[in-house]
Design a protein around this motif. Structure first.
Motif, PDB file in Angstrom:
ATOM      1  N   GLU A 146      -2.613   0.555  -4.324  1.00 13.93           N
ATOM      2  CA  GLU A 146      -1.791  -0.632  -4.295  1.00 13.93           C
ATOM      3  C   GLU A 146      -0.664  -0.524  -5.308  1.00 13.93           C
ATOM      4  O   GLU A 146      -0.900  -0.225  -6.474  1.00 13.93           O
ATOM      5  CB  GLU A 146      -2.631  -1.873  -4.598  1.00 13.93           C
ATOM      6  CG  GLU A 146      -2.148  -3.127  -3.959  1.00 13.93           C
ATOM      7  CD  GLU A 146      -3.200  -4.208  -4.006  1.00 13.93           C
ATOM      8  OE1 GLU A 146      -3.536  -4.735  -2.926  1.00 13.93           O
ATOM      9  OE2 GLU A 146      -3.713  -4.507  -5.094  1.00 13.93           O
ATOM     10  N   ASN A 149      -8.363  -2.002   9.560  1.00 18.42           N
ATOM     11  CA  ASN A 149      -7.498  -2.316   8.430  1.00 18.42           C
ATOM     12  C   ASN A 149      -7.705  -1.323   7.297  1.00 18.42           C
ATOM     13  O   ASN A 149      -8.807  -0.819   7.097  1.00 18.42           O
ATOM     14  CB  ASN A 149      -7.773  -3.731   7.923  1.00 18.42           C
ATOM     15  CG  ASN A 149      -7.445  -4.789   8.963  1.00 18.42           C
ATOM     16  OD1 ASN A 149      -6.417  -4.715   9.629  1.00 18.42           O
ATOM     17  ND2 ASN A 149      -8.321  -5.772   9.117  1.00 18.42           N
ATOM     18  N   ARG A 196      -7.467  -1.533  -0.180  1.00 24.16           N
ATOM     19  CA  ARG A 196      -6.988  -0.993  -1.454  1.00 24.16           C
ATOM     20  C   ARG A 196      -7.934   0.111  -1.928  1.00 24.16           C
ATOM     21  O   ARG A 196      -9.138  -0.073  -1.982  1.00 24.16           O
ATOM     22  CB  ARG A 196      -6.925  -2.131  -2.478  1.00 24.16           C
ATOM     23  CG  ARG A 196      -6.487  -1.724  -3.862  1.00 24.16           C
ATOM     24  CD  ARG A 196      -6.409  -2.956  -4.742  1.00 24.16           C
ATOM     25  NE  ARG A 196      -6.084  -2.584  -6.126  1.00 24.16           N
ATOM     26  CZ  ARG A 196      -6.999  -2.319  -7.046  1.00 24.16           C
ATOM     27  NH1 ARG A 196      -8.291  -2.376  -6.728  1.00 24.16           N
ATOM     28  NH2 ARG A 196      -6.636  -1.989  -8.276  1.00 24.16           N
ATOM     29  N   ASP A 222       1.482   0.984   7.403  1.00 23.82           N
ATOM     30  CA  ASP A 222       1.305  -0.108   6.448  1.00 23.82           C
ATOM     31  C   ASP A 222      -0.191  -0.358   6.218  1.00 23.82           C
ATOM     32  O   ASP A 222      -0.881   0.516   5.746  1.00 23.82           O
ATOM     33  CB  ASP A 222       2.036  -1.363   6.938  1.00 23.82           C
ATOM     34  CG  ASP A 222       3.517  -1.095   7.191  1.00 23.82           C
ATOM     35  OD1 ASP A 222       4.088  -0.286   6.441  1.00 23.82           O
ATOM     36  OD2 ASP A 222       4.085  -1.670   8.130  1.00 23.82           O
ATOM     37  N   GLY A 223      -0.713  -1.505   6.620  1.00 24.29           N
ATOM     38  CA  GLY A 223      -2.110  -1.831   6.321  1.00 24.29           C
ATOM     39  C   GLY A 223      -3.060  -1.655   7.473  1.00 24.29           C
ATOM     40  O   GLY A 223      -4.190  -2.163   7.462  1.00 24.29           O
ATOM     41  N   LEU A 271       0.837  -1.195   0.000  1.00 25.02           N
ATOM     42  CA  LEU A 271       0.000   0.000   0.000  1.00 25.02           C
ATOM     43  C   LEU A 271       0.871   1.243   0.000  1.00 25.02           C
ATOM     44  O   LEU A 271       1.815   1.356   0.769  1.00 25.02           O
ATOM     45  CB  LEU A 271      -0.907   0.003   1.234  1.00 25.02           C
ATOM     46  CG  LEU A 271      -2.106  -0.936   1.205  1.00 25.02           C
ATOM     47  CD1 LEU A 271      -2.840  -0.880   2.532  1.00 25.02           C
ATOM     48  CD2 LEU A 271      -3.049  -0.604   0.067  1.00 25.02           C
ATOM     49  N   GLN A 307       3.422  -5.719  12.668  1.00 26.26           N
ATOM     50  CA  GLN A 307       2.332  -4.760  12.482  1.00 26.26           C
ATOM     51  C   GLN A 307       1.596  -4.443  13.785  1.00 26.26           C
ATOM     52  O   GLN A 307       1.373  -3.281  14.118  1.00 26.26           O
ATOM     53  CB  GLN A 307       1.353  -5.285  11.439  1.00 26.26           C
ATOM     54  CG  GLN A 307       0.429  -4.225  10.882  1.00 26.26           C
ATOM     55  CD  GLN A 307      -0.434  -4.763   9.766  1.00 26.26           C
ATOM     56  OE1 GLN A 307      -1.203  -5.684   9.972  1.00 26.26           O
ATOM     57  NE2 GLN A 307      -0.294  -4.203   8.574  1.00 26.26           N
TER      58      GLN A 307
END
Length: 268
Positions: A265, A198, A201, A127-128, A7, A83
């Motif tokens: 993405e 979370n 995309r 990050d995600g 991402l 994470q």
């Protein structure tokens, strides 16, 4: 071999004093950093509390505090963290920052013999994963398939709606609409509310001061910030300016601020 997907993020922000106010007491920031294999995003909106003195100082100093933290501290001690561990670390860091800045504003006001304060809506993406931190009634939203309000207003009318004593329609015209239950700097005690989730995309995240939402319906916001219309920073900035212009035309009297972050993405 399966292609690795990462991402990435693009962002913009826009703030306007509005049609009626001489001073803009809102402040905002959005920062993106890539370090140690991580993509970190910090976004924040502050709205100087109406009815108190020097709201512009409270909001701008809070944004400056977090900019300094992001530049000099946020990237430290994150090497090798997974994470979940990373998000726990950032939550602890952000809470320490909020409490410290709250004390600084409170002590500043005490020294000057005034009362001042600001809302704070903060978004941290690592990050995600995302996390929001909330004080007051500015807001954070996510647009995926639907528009989702990520934060809950800490305001009198929000409390009354939740208790069933006020409808959403009535709240739009209630004279207590701008009365908030807490803000940064108004007292020594502060309870930050956190939410997390979370990042998908092409998710759109946006933060705004309350001046942005008074004159818009949710369907209009979703249409203004369709992912396909936000291809790059230039198109995002144009959309933000168009949205603020629409709110001004509808007679919004407050300052208006928006910060937008789009995930996409990158295959590599």
């Amino acid at each position: 071999m399966k292609e690795k997907k990462n991402l990435q993020f693009i962002s913009e922000m826009y703030s306007d004093a509005g049609a009626w106010r001489r001073m803009n007491q809102d402040a905002c920031c959005v920062r993106i950093m890539k370090i140690g294999g991580h993509s970190i995003v910090l976004a924040a909106v502050c709205d100087g509390a109406g009815g108190l003195q020097e709201g512009d100082y409270a909001s701008k100093s809070t944004i400056q505090f977090f900019n300094h933290w992001f530049d000099y501290t946020a990237g430290k001690n994150i090497q090798g963290k997974g994470q979940n561990e990373l998000m726990q670390y950032f939550k602890k860091e952000i809470e320490q920052c909020i409490q410290k800045q709250n004390r600084l504003i409170y002590e500043y006001a005490q020294d000057k013999g005034i009362r001042t304060g600001t809302t704070l809506t903060l978004l941290l993406i690592a990050d995600g994963k995302y996390m929001t931190a909330q004080v007051g009634d500015s807001r954070a939203y996510r647009i995926s398939r639907e528009l989702q309000q990520l934060t809950e207003d800490q305001s009198v009318v929000a409390r009354e709606i939740k208790a069933g004593r006020l409808s959403e329609k009535e709240a739009k015209h209630d004279r207590r609409r701008n009365v908030i239950l807490q803000c940064m700097g108004a007292s020594e005690n502060l309870q930050t509310v956190y939410e997390s989730g979370n990042v998908g995309r092409e998710d759109i995240f946006f933060l705004c001061s309350d001046g942005f939402v008074h004159e818009l319906e949710e369907a209009e916001i979703k249409e203004l910030f369709r992912p396909t219309s936000l291809a790059d920073r230039a198109s995002i900035k144009k959309r933000l300016m168009d949205a603020v212009s629409l709110v001004r035309k509808r007679g919004e009297k407050d300052n208006i601020t928006i910060v937008l972050v789009k995930a996409y993405e990158n295959c590599g």
